[in-house]
Design an enzyme around this catalytic site. Structure first.
Site, PDB file in Angstrom:
ATOM      1  N   GLU A 431       0.820  -1.224   0.000  1.00 31.01           N
ATOM      2  CA  GLU A 431       0.000   0.000   0.000  1.00 31.01           C
ATOM      3  C   GLU A 431       0.851   1.270   0.000  1.00 31.01           C
ATOM      4  OE1 GLU A 431      -3.444  -0.230   2.602  1.00 31.01           O
ATOM      5  OE2 GLU A 431      -3.386  -2.400   2.418  1.00 31.01           O
TER       6      GLU A 431
HETATM    7  C1  LIG Z   1       2.570  -9.621   0.254  1.00 25.26           C
HETATM    8  C2  LIG Z   1       2.126  -8.595  -0.730  1.00 25.26           C
HETATM    9  C3  LIG Z   1       0.784  -8.264  -0.803  1.00 25.26           C
HETATM   10  C4  LIG Z   1       0.338  -7.338  -1.760  1.00 25.26           C
HETATM   11  N1  LIG Z   1      -0.997  -7.091  -1.899  1.00 25.26           N
HETATM   12  C5  LIG Z   1      -1.432  -6.341  -2.954  1.00 25.26           C
HETATM   13  C6  LIG Z   1      -2.824  -6.232  -3.254  1.00 25.26           C
HETATM   14  O1  LIG Z   1      -3.695  -6.763  -2.540  1.00 25.26           O
HETATM   15  N2  LIG Z   1      -3.189  -5.527  -4.364  1.00 25.26           N
HETATM   16  C7  LIG Z   1      -2.283  -4.921  -5.173  1.00 25.26           C
HETATM   17  O2  LIG Z   1      -2.686  -4.294  -6.157  1.00 25.26           O
HETATM   18  N3  LIG Z   1      -0.951  -4.995  -4.901  1.00 25.26           N
HETATM   19  C8  LIG Z   1      -0.504  -5.690  -3.827  1.00 25.26           C
HETATM   20  N4  LIG Z   1       0.832  -5.808  -3.568  1.00 25.26           N
HETATM   21  C9  LIG Z   1       1.769  -5.049  -4.372  1.00 25.26           C
HETATM   22  C10 LIG Z   1       2.460  -3.944  -3.578  1.00 25.26           C
HETATM   23  O3  LIG Z   1       1.573  -2.884  -3.375  1.00 25.26           O
HETATM   24  C11 LIG Z   1       3.727  -3.570  -4.362  1.00 25.26           C
HETATM   25  O4  LIG Z   1       4.674  -4.556  -4.049  1.00 25.26           O
HETATM   26  C12 LIG Z   1       4.241  -2.204  -4.047  1.00 25.26           C
HETATM   27  O5  LIG Z   1       3.377  -1.248  -4.573  1.00 25.26           O
HETATM   28  C13 LIG Z   1       5.631  -1.975  -4.641  1.00 25.26           C
HETATM   29  O6  LIG Z   1       5.723  -2.355  -5.970  1.00 25.26           O
HETATM   30  P1  LIG Z   1       6.917  -3.337  -6.445  1.00 25.26           P
HETATM   31  O7  LIG Z   1       7.013  -4.435  -5.462  1.00 25.26           O
HETATM   32  O8  LIG Z   1       6.720  -3.666  -7.862  1.00 25.26           O
HETATM   33  O9  LIG Z   1       8.235  -2.465  -6.260  1.00 25.26           O
HETATM   34  P2  LIG Z   1       8.885  -1.461  -7.306  1.00 25.26           P
HETATM   35  O10 LIG Z   1       7.897  -0.449  -7.731  1.00 25.26           O
HETATM   36  O11 LIG Z   1       9.591  -2.241  -8.347  1.00 25.26           O
HETATM   37  O12 LIG Z   1       9.948  -0.741  -6.359  1.00 25.26           O
HETATM   38  C14 LIG Z   1      11.136  -1.403  -5.904  1.00 25.26           C
HETATM   39  C15 LIG Z   1      11.881  -0.439  -4.968  1.00 25.26           C
HETATM   40  O13 LIG Z   1      12.147   0.791  -5.642  1.00 25.26           O
HETATM   41  C16 LIG Z   1      11.611   1.896  -4.913  1.00 25.26           C
HETATM   42  N5  LIG Z   1      11.110   2.898  -5.855  1.00 25.26           N
HETATM   43  C17 LIG Z   1      10.287   2.711  -6.919  1.00 25.26           C
HETATM   44  N6  LIG Z   1      10.048   3.887  -7.535  1.00 25.26           N
HETATM   45  C18 LIG Z   1      10.729   4.831  -6.859  1.00 25.26           C
HETATM   46  C19 LIG Z   1      10.895   6.246  -7.000  1.00 25.26           C
HETATM   47  N7  LIG Z   1      10.292   6.930  -7.954  1.00 25.26           N
HETATM   48  N8  LIG Z   1      11.668   6.896  -6.098  1.00 25.26           N
HETATM   49  C20 LIG Z   1      12.264   6.229  -5.092  1.00 25.26           C
HETATM   50  N9  LIG Z   1      12.160   4.899  -4.908  1.00 25.26           N
HETATM   51  C21 LIG Z   1      11.399   4.211  -5.774  1.00 25.26           C
HETATM   52  C22 LIG Z   1      10.493   1.286  -4.084  1.00 25.26           C
HETATM   53  O14 LIG Z   1      10.208   2.067  -2.955  1.00 25.26           O
HETATM   54  C23 LIG Z   1      11.072  -0.074  -3.733  1.00 25.26           C
HETATM   55  O15 LIG Z   1      11.915   0.050  -2.636  1.00 25.26           O
HETATM   56  C24 LIG Z   1       1.284  -6.718  -2.608  1.00 25.26           C
HETATM   57  C25 LIG Z   1       2.639  -7.050  -2.513  1.00 25.26           C
HETATM   58  C26 LIG Z   1       3.061  -7.986  -1.617  1.00 25.26           C
HETATM   59  C27 LIG Z   1       4.504  -8.366  -1.590  1.00 25.26           C
END
Ligand SMILES: Cc1cc2nc3c(=O)[nH]c(=O)nc-3n(C[C@H](O)[C@H](O)[C@H](O)COP(=O)(O)OP(=O)(O)OC[C@H]3O[C@@H](n4cnc5c(N)ncnc54)[C@H](O)[C@@H]3O)c2cc1C
Length: 621
Positions: A431
């Protein structure tokens, strides 16, 4: 151009434009945090500390007692962790108790609980079983009930909400393999057919919590783009999707380091036919719906992680008093005592922030976007520290599973700290990651200045509008800026605040002015380049969080004293929190001017290029 008018790449521009268009731009009233960045210390918004009405509290107390009974009698969180399953019977009983319809108004068959009581339920469950907390909160904090309550038509509410009282589980499907923090990059499509009466959904959604077992989902998908002012505009639309529709498939149940019982999956949509009336909030409004849902949904997370942290504190206290090493209980050795004191102070701050923000969310017309984001970031990061400290205090037993501790005879003290640490770890990622919270808070905090300065930064703005902007800015800043240099001597409306804590409030008020000055100076110095100064902006965010924390802690203490808790003990704890936080604030201000940001950027560039690969030698790759 980005929000600062700075030139950015095509890809980045597209993401920023979609995100900007989906921002809630109106501020209704009363954000304490927004005030901080404007140099205004709106103390009256946090004091007196809000409290539940006796009737609401009674309703919550009774429900909490019933849930606690059910969990303790019927649910073994260790088994959930081991098997990855929350027993069907427990889920059925949770339905019978209305645990899937807590916030749904009684008129739609729900329990009609206040946000505070909902938060209290999540707080209680999270102190016991992270998986059960994930099941219930993904369903009703971000799953179908919340967006329906906020954006649904009367027809949609009547059709779906009563089902959550009976047997329907829901989830929120936004993330995709290529669209995580940047949701504008989703590729799932919804193609209109039969004259637009239906849509065919195609694509994949990743990590959808409850997705594996959900009956109904809210799914964000791309509908055909529209031409706006001669430019093609991406349309993200939210659909209610029944998972028994042909073409829906759970492709994979994902496994994680924690919350093993949560049913989180990779979902596939192949020509899933959805009627137009299942669109929520209108065509093209899906990202706004998703971001707004997350803005309110993340209100649950502080309550949940505070519950988990309190359990960690409890175990640490009991163990540090009981475990004797080197001739004394470990809690009497200074290194452990230091941890215990820090954990207690952190829990006090988490609790104050959580309940302040939750109460604030119930105020009519309150705007708590910033408060919720700050509480999410602050409490989740504190929770990782507190649970990690608990693991350290437990030593080897902190790393051993509760099952193993029990099996080898340490039944009485088989605390599941390693599970708690694993379950809590996700909180800074879901979130909105902590880093994205920083960007979000920065964007909203700088909005005050951006609105004034935007015409200046915009290369497309004509000379006349630039001159007008300079004049307007001159007038507004000439009134505003000198006030930020006024000294702060006293403090009014500090009823009930212990004398020793008043100095911290005077400090917070003084630092609010310094924060606004610092933000303003940085905007003047860096102008458009400010958009890329993430490390600098993160310092301003931290200072804002910490000033907010000091303020709510002092106000919370006054309310606790009023309710009979020892003033002396509370003052000691709050004083410790405020003093340590002031040290952190001083460091952040120092680093605004003296930092290694440039050096780190240069090193990171070389790391990314692979030229430091030799640092990774002699490992199995
Ligand atoms: C257990 C679990 C439950 C989840 N449940 C849901 C759900 O119910 N529904 C749903 O839709 N999603 C869900 N998610 C998805 C979750 O919301 C995402 O994992 C989260 O939004 C981050 O996206 P990502 O993992 O692709 O990371 P990425 O976007 O690839 O980011 C990787 C890293 O880079 C950093 N980063 C990215 N962009 C920037 C920037 N511009 N500036 C600085 N830092 C940055 C991030 O903070 C992070 O540390 C879930 C994920 C998990 C693991």
């Amino acid at each position: 151009m980005d929000m600062f008018g700075k030139k950015v790449g095509k890809e980045e521009r597209a993401s920023l434009e979609v995100a900007e268009a989906s921002r809630q731009t109106e501020w209704k009233q009363g954000s304490f945090l927004r005030g901080l960045y404007d140099g205004k210390y709106l103390w009256d918004l946090v004091h007196p500390f809000p409290e539940q009405t006796p009737e609401d509290k009674k309703k919550g107390d009774e429900y909490l007692a019933a849930i606690e009974r059910l969990l303790c009698e019927e649910l073994d969180p260790e088994q959930v962790d081991l098997t990855g399953e929350i027993p069907e019977g427990v889920i059925r009983k949770l339905f019978e108790m209305g645990a899937f319809a807590l916030k749904i108004p009684e008129s739609y068959g729900g329990l009609g609980m206040s946000k505070v009581n909902y938060g209290r339920v999540m707080h209680l469950i999270s102190s016991y079983c992270g998986s059960t907390s994930a099941l219930l909160s993904a369903h009703q904090s971000i799953g179908v009930p919340q967006p329906l309550l906020d954006f649904g038509t009367e027809e949609q509410k009547k059709k779906y909400l009563p089902r959550f009282r009976k047997d329907a589980i829901s989830g929120f499907a936004l993330t995709e393999p290529g669209a995580g923090s940047d949701p504008s990059k989703i590729t799932t499509t919804a193609t209109p057919i039969e004259d637009g009466k239906y849509f065919l959904l195609n694509g994949e959604k990743l990590w959808c919590t409850n997705g594996v077992i959900a009956d109904i989902l809210i799914v964000m998908a791309l509908t055909p783009p529209k031409m706006v002012h001669g430019k093609e505009k991406k349309q993200i639309t939210a659909f209610i999707v029944e998972t028994n529709t042909p073409g829906f498939e759970v492709k994979h149940r994902c496994e994680f380091m924690g919350i093993h019982g949560a049913k989180i999956g990779l979902l596939k949509f192949t020509n899933v036919k959805v009627p137009r009336e299942n669109i929520v909030a209108g065509e093209g409004e899906g990202l706004k719906l998703a971001l707004t849902t997350l803005n309110t949904g993340r209100l649950t997370i502080p309550a949940a992680v505070t519950g988990a942290s309190k359990y960690a504190l409890r175990v640490s206290r009991i163990w540090a008093a009981k475990r004797v090493q080197w001739g004394a209980p470990i809690g009497e050795h200074e290194a452990v005592a230091d941890k215990l004191a820090g954990m207690a102070a952190s829990v006090l701050a988490m609790e104050a922030m959580t309940w302040y923000v939750t109460h604030a969310a119930m105020r009519a017309h309150a705007d708590i976007r910033l408060e919720t984001a700050v509480a999410k970031k602050f409490c989740t990061e504190m929770c990782l520290d507190v649970t990690n400290e608990a693991l350290q205090i437990r030593g080897g037993r902190g790393y051993e599973t509760s099952r193993s501790l029990s099996e080898r005879g340490e039944d009485e003290t088989a605390y599941p700290i390693e599970r708690l640490v694993r379950d809590a770890r996700i909180s800074t990622i879901i979130e909105g990651t902590s880093e994205i919270m920083d960007l979000f808070i920065t964007r909203e905090a700088l909005d005050i200045h951006l609105k004034r300065m935007l015409p200046l930064f915009n290369p497309r703005a004509g000379i006349f509008s630039k001159l007008k902007a300079i004049f307007d800015m001159g007038v507004s800043y000439a009134c505003w800026y000198p006030g930020l240099w006024l000294p702060v001597f006293g403090f009014s409306n500090a009823n009930g605040i212990p004398a020793k804590l008043k100095q911290h409030l005077i400090y917070a008020k003084r630092m609010t002015r310094r924060l606004a000055r610092s933000v303003f100076h940085s905007m003047m110095i860096y102008q458009q380049a400010m958009a890329k100064k993430e490390s600098l902006a993160a310092r301003f965010v931290k200072i804002g969080c910490d000033l907010f924390a000091i303020s709510v802690v002092c106000s919370y203490v006054a309310s606790k004293i009023k309710n009979g808790i020892s003033e002396k003990d509370l003052t000691l704890l709050a004083d410790l929190f405020c003093r340590t936080t002031r040290t952190k604030i001083a460091r952040q201000f120092h680093e605004v001017c003296y930092n290694q940001d440039g050096l780190k950027k240069a090193v990171a560039k070389i790391v990314l290029s692979g030229q430091y690969e030799w640092l990774e030698s002699d490992i199995i790759k």
